[in-house]
Design a protein around this motif. Structure first.
Motif, mmCIF file in Angstrom:
data_model
loop_
_atom_site.group_PDB
_atom_site.id
_atom_site.type_symbol
_atom_site.label_atom_id
_atom_site.label_comp_id
_atom_site.label_asym_id
_atom_site.label_seq_id
_atom_site.Cartn_x
_atom_site.Cartn_y
_atom_site.Cartn_z
ATOM 1 N N GLU A 166 39.696 56.796 -16.724
ATOM 2 C CA GLU A 166 39.664 57.831 -15.687
ATOM 3 C C GLU A 166 40.824 57.672 -14.705
ATOM 4 O O GLU A 166 41.523 58.628 -14.377
ATOM 5 N N CYS A 181 48.926 68.178 -19.497
ATOM 6 C CA CYS A 181 47.934 67.976 -18.442
ATOM 7 C C CYS A 181 46.969 69.152 -18.318
ATOM 8 O O CYS A 181 45.835 68.986 -17.876
ATOM 9 N N PHE A 213 43.575 67.495 -23.399
ATOM 10 C CA PHE A 213 43.492 66.638 -22.219
ATOM 11 C C PHE A 213 42.177 66.861 -21.480
ATOM 12 O O PHE A 213 41.619 65.927 -20.900
ATOM 13 N N ILE A 257 39.686 64.693 -23.130
ATOM 14 C CA ILE A 257 39.930 63.300 -22.725
ATOM 15 C C ILE A 257 39.328 63.049 -21.349
ATOM 16 O O ILE A 257 38.685 62.018 -21.099
ATOM 17 N N ARG A 258 39.527 64.005 -20.435
ATOM 18 C CA ARG A 258 38.987 63.853 -19.086
ATOM 19 C C ARG A 258 37.464 63.875 -19.082
ATOM 20 O O ARG A 258 36.824 63.172 -18.298
ATOM 21 N N ALA A 274 44.154 58.468 -16.252
ATOM 22 C CA ALA A 274 44.289 59.920 -16.412
ATOM 23 C C ALA A 274 44.672 60.568 -15.087
ATOM 24 O O ALA A 274 45.494 61.489 -15.041
ATOM 25 N N ALA A 327 36.446 60.474 -20.264
ATOM 26 C CA ALA A 327 36.752 59.496 -19.216
ATOM 27 C C ALA A 327 35.758 59.601 -18.072
ATOM 28 O O ALA A 327 35.323 58.587 -17.510
ATOM 29 N N ARG A 334 47.490 68.684 -11.547
ATOM 30 C CA ARG A 334 47.071 69.312 -12.800
ATOM 31 C C ARG A 334 47.145 70.835 -12.704
ATOM 32 O O ARG A 334 46.161 71.547 -12.749
ATOM 33 N N CYS A 389 48.410 62.549 -14.627
ATOM 34 C CA CYS A 389 48.547 63.969 -14.240
ATOM 35 C C CYS A 389 48.121 64.119 -12.786
ATOM 36 O O CYS A 389 46.973 64.492 -12.499
#
Length: 335
Positions: free
Chosen positions: A255, A274, A279, A282-283, A258, A286, A265, A262
């Motif tokens: 986290e 981003c 992504f 991924i966030r 990330a 995370a 964002r 970015c």
């Protein structure tokens, strides 16, 4: 837990994300409440270390509660929540959607764990100074300072979100200055992640070295069994706290990197991906890991902290065996 996250960035089809996050929140609230109940109820758990663990559990419990409230009221859940009052909408945007409370509680969680580490560090590395340095008044003042700083240092995020004039949106991003999200991202990474984790890692390394030296000294002195038992109890407690720290590092790292990757964002972000769908996922992952850190500590105590397991049995056995005035008292000697 990114102070610059947009409230509306979830795809409308990803309702499962909110449902999982809300479930995490419920489990975390119940688990951390159980930690507080057991430690405060069982007398042999009444010591400085465990009181600090209660304080840490309160921070994690509040973190899970705000997570539950945010995802329960998010527009990607099955529950339709549309506060009509401008005051309620303003509070929702500034406290929850802006991640102000999340930042406050993550900062408090990290530094309350630092306080637990400090207490163990002085007890093991500088035991002769323990009673003088770690008085009750000083520890209360230190904990209060951590909470006050947590609220004050997160204040800039209150001004990043406001109620939206768009009927299709609850909140909209508004930065007082274009550099604010960049400065916030760097600050959050340095002072909520890198600094406390580095300090705690160094402290536990020093504690481990000190405990090994103490074991060798006891072997040379042919010490009594009681001295070995005390040392083993200290080693097990440090091992449990190292597991808590290790879980925090593993679950927070994705986290925070990330966030650092970015910082802004939007279309002005330093990398094109981003704002991509990949992504976003991924966030999501995370963020699931990040919030899970506030859920996992009660399970670590159960598996790694023998005295807590004993206290759990005492707390609930005493409740179940109090039937008809025929209470069976269960007392266990602290290690």
């Amino acid at each position: 837990m990114n102070a610059t996250d947009e409230h509306n960035e979830e795809p409308t089809g990803e309702k499962w994300v909110c449902q999982v996050m809300a479930a995490e929140g419920v489990i975390g609230v119940l688990g951390n409440f159980l930690v507080c109940y057991v430690i405060l109820r069982v007398k042999f758990l009444h010591n400085m270390t465990n009181y600090l663990l209660v304080n840490l559990a309160v921070a994690d419990m509040l973190m899970c509660l705000q997570e539950f409230l945010y995802y329960l009221t998010s527009d990607c859940t099955p529950i339709e929540f549309a506060p009509v009052s401008n005051g309620v909408r303003d509070l929702f945007c500034r406290l929850l959607a802006s991640k102000y409370l999340a930042l406050v509680l993550s900062f408090a969680s990290a530094y309350n764990l630092c306080v637990v580490t400090l207490e163990r560090y002085i007890a093991i590395v500088h035991p002769l100074h323990y009673a003088r340095k770690l008085t009750t008044a000083r520890m209360v003042a230190l904990i209060t300072l951590v909470w006050v700083i947590s609220f004050l240092i997160s204040l800039p995020t209150l001004f990043t979100f406001e109620p939206s004039n768009d009927p299709n949106e609850m909140c909209s991003i508004k930065y007082p200055h274009p550099s604010l999200p960049i400065l916030l991202g760097i600050f959050i990474f340095l002072f909520t992640y890198l600094l406390p984790l580095t300090l705690m890692s160094l402290a536990y390394y020093k504690m481990q070295v000190t405990l090994k030296i103490q074991v060798k000294a006891l072997n040379l002195q042919h010490a009594k069994a009681a001295a070995y038992e005390l040392l083993i109890a200290r080693q097990k407690l440090v091992s449990m706290l190292k597991t808590v720290l290790g879980a925090l590092i593993v679950l927070w790292t994705m986290e925070y990197f990330a966030v650092l990757l970015c910082l802004h964002r939007t279309d002005d972000a330093q990398f094109l991906f981003c704002g991509s769908q990949g992504f976003y996922y991924i966030r999501v992952f995370a963020n699931l890991l990040f919030n899970f850190n506030s859920v996992i500590n009660p399970f670590i105590y159960e598996f790694k902290y023998k005295k807590f397991r004993q206290g759990l049995k005492v707390a609930f056995c005493c409740c179940f065996k109090r039937h008809g005035g025929n209470r069976v008292g269960i007392e266990m000697v602290p290690l």
